[in-house]
Enzyme design. Structure first.
Site, short mmCIF file in Angstrom:
data_model
loop_
_atom_site.label_atom_id
_atom_site.label_comp_id
_atom_site.label_asym_id
_atom_site.label_seq_id
_atom_site.Cartn_x
_atom_site.Cartn_y
_atom_site.Cartn_z
N HIS A 35 45.52 35.69 37.62
CA HIS A 35 44.14 35.99 38.05
C HIS A 35 43.21 34.84 37.69
CE1 HIS A 35 44.07 37.58 33.87
NE2 HIS A 35 42.78 37.88 33.93
N GLU A 90 46.50 33.90 30.10
CA GLU A 90 46.70 35.04 29.17
C GLU A 90 48.19 35.37 29.01
OE1 GLU A 90 42.51 37.54 29.78
OE2 GLU A 90 44.32 38.27 30.76
N HIS A 109 45.64 43.94 31.04
CA HIS A 109 44.57 44.67 30.33
C HIS A 109 43.28 44.80 31.14
CE1 HIS A 109 43.38 40.49 28.53
NE2 HIS A 109 42.69 40.73 29.63
N HIS A 155 37.69 38.68 24.34
CA HIS A 155 36.99 37.96 25.42
C HIS A 155 35.58 37.60 24.98
CE1 HIS A 155 40.27 40.19 27.35
NE2 HIS A 155 40.21 39.33 28.34
C1 DHB Z 1 39.39 40.98 34.90
C2 DHB Z 1 40.61 40.68 34.28
C3 DHB Z 1 40.67 40.31 32.96
O1 DHB Z 1 41.80 39.95 32.30
C4 DHB Z 1 39.51 40.28 32.21
O2 DHB Z 1 39.63 40.00 30.91
C5 DHB Z 1 38.28 40.55 32.80
C6 DHB Z 1 38.24 40.91 34.15
C7 DHB Z 1 39.32 41.39 36.33
O3 DHB Z 1 40.32 41.29 37.03
O4 DHB Z 1 38.29 41.85 36.75
FE FE Z 2 41.40 39.20 30.17
#
Ligand code: DHB
Ligand code: FE
Length: 289
Positions: free
Chosen positions: A197, A244, A12, A59
């Protein structure tokens, strides 16, 4: 009765939404990412459900540190796109399905899961980016999302987060709830977020392609085994925000093979790095009843 016909899984990343909103999808950086969703947009046009049950995470947008529900079901008639600091995304309002959502809340709570019932909520990129990726974003001002959506928010932002096993089990309970709804509705369940991530600290920028590939393989073929993986393994291997991914197990738990039916068919699988700080993963599974 209502039936779950397919599950869709996708990252997302908010920058994907920004690329779509700002008309940058044809830039060389973004082209390969959006190419991976061409099949999916056509598939969704050919297989438009009556309702999407969309598992996502907020978030700290609708919820703050003041109140942190582990699982929250949206029972509202509609949900506005949230202002995450740059104004609300220019995407349609999300229409809900209060009757089915209320039935699911009743059934899942009676199956001994604690749900927070949410009658008013703005939805952030966690919900709107998956819709944008799967539905596209035509410029016409009368563009609408193809069907009602029931948002199901999972806390993966503030520890403690739910385990993979609990996510798989609540997916099974959601399936029972949907399939006991007395109307012939075609329902899809979407699991969103991930993949590897980390946005913070010395490991910011961490991506783990091997972990991501193994996660998708095991989630398809042996979801019970994937559900046994503890949250600390996700954080160590896939980064602090990689957790996540447990949300995908909710959608997976609702598929037929975990509930006495046949194995799902893999219709589409896609993986791409980079998109902002994140590896993007995407999967479509169709149920075999
Ligand atoms: C990013 C990824 C995410 O899942 C999020 O909620 C906010 C930022 C990113 O990769 O920048
Ligand atoms: Fe996220």
């Amino acid at each position: 009765m209502a039936k779950i016909t397919a599950s869709v899984f996708t990252s997302h990343v908010p920058a994907i939404g920004a690329a779509m909103d700002l008309g940058k999808t044809h830039e060389p950086y973004w082209q390969p990412l959006f190419k991976g969703y061409e099949y999916s947009k056509q598939w969704l046009k050919d297989n438009t459900p009556d309702v999407i049950f969309l598992v996502f995470n907020d978030h700290a947008t609708a919820f703050s540190l003041d109140m942190i529900p582990t699982f929250a079901i949206g029972t509202a008639a509609s949900y506005q796109p949230a202002d995450e600091g740059w104004g609300p995304r220019p995407v349609p309002v999300v229409q809900g399905h209060p009757a089915l959502a209320a039935h699911i809340a009743q059934s899942v709570i009676q199956q001994d899961f604690d749900l927070t019932i949410v009658n008013k909520m703005d939805v952030d990129h966690g919900l709107s980016v998956p819709l944008s990726l799967m539905c596209g974003q035509p410029p016409e001002s009368n563009f609408k999302w193809p069907c009602p959506v029931i948002p199901f928010a999972v806390n993966v932002v503030q520890y403690p987060v739910p385990s993979g096993q609990r996510c798989l089990n609540i997916g099974k309970a959601i399936r029972k709830a949907i399939e006991s709804y007395d109307e012939d509705l075609n329902v899809q369940i979407w699991g969103t977020g991930g993949m590897s991530h980390q946005l913070q600290g010395p490991r910011a920028g961490l991506i783990n392609k091997e972990f991501d590939a193994a996660f998708i393989d095991t989630m398809i073929s042996d979801p019970e085994r994937q559900a046994a993986v503890p949250h600390i393994d996700y954080v160590r291997e896939a980064g602090s925000e990689g957790i996540e991914l447990v949300m995908w197990l909710i959608a997976r738990g609702a598929m037929s093979d975990l509930n006495g039916g046949g194995k799902p068919t893999v219709k589409h699988r896609f993986y791409h790095v980079p998109a902002s700080n994140t590896a993007v993963g995407h999967l479509i599974l169709e149920n075999n009843l």
